[in-house]
Write a protein that holds these residues in place. Structure first.
Motif, PDB file in Angstrom:
ATOM      1  N   ARG A   1       0.825  -1.206   0.000  1.00  0.00           N
ATOM      2  CA  ARG A   1       0.000   0.000   0.000  1.00  0.00           C
ATOM      3  C   ARG A   1       0.862   1.259   0.000  1.00  0.00           C
ATOM      4  NH1 ARG A   1      -4.932  -0.786   4.136  1.00  0.00           N
ATOM      5  NH2 ARG A   1      -5.760   0.965   2.972  1.00  0.00           N
TER       6      ARG A   1
ATOM      7  N   THR B   1       2.402   1.686  -3.438  1.00  0.00           N
ATOM      8  CA  THR B   1       1.379   2.103  -4.400  1.00  0.00           C
ATOM      9  C   THR B   1       1.073   3.589  -4.259  1.00  0.00           C
ATOM     10  OG1 THR B   1       0.421  -0.115  -4.376  1.00  0.00           O
ATOM     11  CG2 THR B   1      -0.957   1.648  -5.254  1.00  0.00           C
ATOM     12  N   VAL B   2       0.951   4.070  -3.027  1.00  0.00           N
ATOM     13  CA  VAL B   2       0.688   5.496  -2.803  1.00  0.00           C
ATOM     14  C   VAL B   2       1.875   6.335  -3.285  1.00  0.00           C
ATOM     15  CG1 VAL B   2       0.372   7.258  -1.007  1.00  0.00           C
ATOM     16  CG2 VAL B   2      -0.960   5.145  -0.933  1.00  0.00           C
TER      17      VAL B   2
ATOM     18  N   TRP C   1      -5.027   3.685  -8.947  1.00  0.00           N
ATOM     19  CA  TRP C   1      -6.201   3.981  -8.124  1.00  0.00           C
ATOM     20  C   TRP C   1      -6.982   2.688  -7.849  1.00  0.00           C
ATOM     21  CZ3 TRP C   1      -7.606   7.993  -5.324  1.00  0.00           C
ATOM     22  CH2 TRP C   1      -8.927   8.061  -4.852  1.00  0.00           C
TER      23      TRP C   1
ATOM     24  N   MET D   1      -5.095   0.547  -5.426  1.00  0.00           N
ATOM     25  CA  MET D   1      -5.281   0.994  -4.044  1.00  0.00           C
ATOM     26  C   MET D   1      -6.605   0.495  -3.479  1.00  0.00           C
ATOM     27  SD  MET D   1      -3.584   4.797  -3.690  1.00  0.00           S
ATOM     28  CE  MET D   1      -4.268   5.576  -5.136  1.00  0.00           C
TER      29      MET D   1
END
Length: 150
Positions: A15, A18-19, A68, A71
């Motif tokens: 996570r 990914t961000v 997106w 996520m």
């Protein structure tokens, strides 16, 4: 200090990465004209700045859409929502983003042959994700049937 690597830690790392990559993709939106201009200056080939800029913008937009959806998928996994129609939809969208990026890069390969390699890789990832999506859809369907079985 002995830290045990768990699936929860792995999910947190996924996570966070990914961000971070999403943030880089947003920053790239502002740098694309500079990158395209720099490429034309150092490539030693005929300039293709307008074509390259358009391809990079299209590619970055679908890249951000795919991130997106990734996520959302990771958020669902963190909530232990694994075999759901929502996750199937997320993987489907990510795979179509890969296919779209492959098409954009295939078009760019008319001007720069190396773009064909990127197109091939994006198409291959899209294909793998379609297979994963089909397996996930089957698992979600089986889970739903089991939920309704008494």
């Amino acid at each position: 200090m002995n830290v045990k690597w768990t699936s929860e830690n792995s999910l947190k790392l996924s996570r966070m990465i990914t961000v971070a990559v999403f943030a880089l993709g947003v920053i790239a939106l502002f740098l694309i004209p500079i990158i395209a201009q720099w490429y034309d200056a150092v490539s030693g080939k005929p300039p293709i700045m307008p074509i390259l800029t358009a391809a990079l913008y299209l590619g970055d937009i679908v890249f951000l859409l795919a991130l997106w959806e990734l996520m959302k998928l990771l958020r669902n996994i963190a909530k232990q929502e694994l075999f759901t129609a929502e996750n199937v939809r997320c993987v489907r969208i990510i795979s179509w983003c890969c296919f779209f990026a492959a098409a954009v890069m295939a078009a760019l390969s008319f001007w720069r042959l190396t773009a064909f390699l990127v197109a091939f890789m994006a198409g291959f990832v899209g294909l793998i994700l379609r297979v994963v999506k089909n397996m996930l859809a089957s698992a979600a369907e089986m889970r739903e049937e089991n939920d309704y079985t008494i």
